[in-house]
Scaffold this motif. Sequence first.
Motif, mmCIF file in Angstrom:
data_model
loop_
_atom_site.group_PDB
_atom_site.id
_atom_site.type_symbol
_atom_site.label_atom_id
_atom_site.label_comp_id
_atom_site.label_asym_id
_atom_site.label_seq_id
_atom_site.Cartn_x
_atom_site.Cartn_y
_atom_site.Cartn_z
ATOM 1 N N UNK A 36 31.009 46.842 53.241
ATOM 2 C CA UNK A 36 30.515 45.515 52.936
ATOM 3 C C UNK A 36 29.856 44.918 54.172
ATOM 4 N N UNK A 37 28.873 44.084 53.947
ATOM 5 C CA UNK A 37 28.224 43.381 55.051
ATOM 6 C C UNK A 37 28.988 42.124 55.439
ATOM 7 N N UNK A 38 29.942 41.700 54.613
ATOM 8 C CA UNK A 38 30.695 40.482 54.838
ATOM 9 C C UNK A 38 31.979 40.770 55.595
ATOM 10 N N UNK A 39 32.403 39.767 56.358
ATOM 11 C CA UNK A 39 33.701 39.864 57.023
ATOM 12 C C UNK A 39 34.793 39.786 55.960
ATOM 13 N N UNK A 40 35.910 40.467 56.162
ATOM 14 C CA UNK A 40 36.961 40.438 55.148
ATOM 15 C C UNK A 40 37.594 39.053 55.030
ATOM 16 N N UNK A 41 37.889 38.670 53.811
ATOM 17 C CA UNK A 41 38.601 37.429 53.530
ATOM 18 C C UNK A 41 39.627 37.728 52.454
ATOM 19 N N UNK A 42 40.861 37.845 52.841
ATOM 20 C CA UNK A 42 41.941 38.127 51.904
ATOM 21 C C UNK A 42 43.161 37.330 52.335
ATOM 22 N N UNK A 43 43.684 36.532 51.415
ATOM 23 C CA UNK A 43 44.780 35.629 51.736
ATOM 24 C C UNK A 43 45.909 35.741 50.718
ATOM 25 N N UNK A 44 47.106 35.431 51.176
ATOM 26 C CA UNK A 44 48.254 35.244 50.293
ATOM 27 C C UNK A 44 48.662 33.785 50.464
ATOM 28 N N UNK A 45 48.666 33.046 49.357
ATOM 29 C CA UNK A 45 49.018 31.632 49.362
ATOM 30 C C UNK A 45 50.360 31.459 48.653
ATOM 31 N N UNK A 46 51.235 30.627 49.210
ATOM 32 C CA UNK A 46 52.539 30.407 48.578
ATOM 33 C C UNK A 46 52.869 28.922 48.516
ATOM 34 N N UNK A 68 33.262 40.127 49.016
ATOM 35 C CA UNK A 68 31.948 39.550 48.724
ATOM 36 C C UNK A 68 31.942 38.659 47.484
ATOM 37 N N UNK A 69 32.967 38.744 46.632
ATOM 38 C CA UNK A 69 33.065 37.839 45.486
ATOM 39 C C UNK A 69 34.457 37.212 45.473
ATOM 40 N N UNK A 70 34.555 36.070 44.788
ATOM 41 C CA UNK A 70 35.845 35.390 44.670
ATOM 42 C C UNK A 70 36.682 36.102 43.618
ATOM 43 N N UNK A 71 37.890 36.531 44.033
ATOM 44 C CA UNK A 71 38.770 37.227 43.102
ATOM 45 C C UNK A 71 40.202 37.140 43.597
ATOM 46 N N UNK A 72 41.117 37.652 42.802
ATOM 47 C CA UNK A 72 42.533 37.648 43.155
ATOM 48 C C UNK A 72 43.349 37.133 41.990
ATOM 49 N N UNK A 73 44.632 36.895 42.242
ATOM 50 C CA UNK A 73 45.502 36.396 41.188
ATOM 51 C C UNK A 73 45.477 34.871 41.110
ATOM 52 N N UNK A 74 44.747 34.221 41.982
ATOM 53 C CA UNK A 74 44.590 32.766 41.948
ATOM 54 C C UNK A 74 43.939 32.387 40.617
#
Length: 147
Positions: A36-46, A68-74
Amino acid sequence: MRRNPHAIFATITASTLLLGGFAAATAQAAPAKVESLYAPSALVLTVARGEDPMTATVERAVTLACAPTAEGTHPDPAAACKELAAVQGKFAELAAGPSNRTCTRQWDPVVVTAHGVWQGKPVQFSTTYGNACEMAGSMNDNAVFAF
């Protein structure tokens, strides 16, 4: 002409090691594949009950990835990523501004945390609120911790 089996074995072994070394050097010299050309963005929110983020009981937790896209269990990753981008990943700024919500003074502490990576930088955020109403009012009902 007499053949020396030890000399033949030594020659074969040396050739194998030499060629194997070239193959290993070639394999190590290959460039890393960029996914990916984007910096990684991965978070766990509690969201947890308690005063201390290290000992609080986690009630809800979600994952959120924004590149590169908004995703996750949020439940609304696109809105959460948009809000984080607006504050450049500074979670403390999500609570900036006055709250219009009227809450009781009941002490039932709630801790919100965020851990992971935002645009390639490590994130460790936590803050404690007096109760869930105070948390929702302070966060101005934004999408990041609305799960």
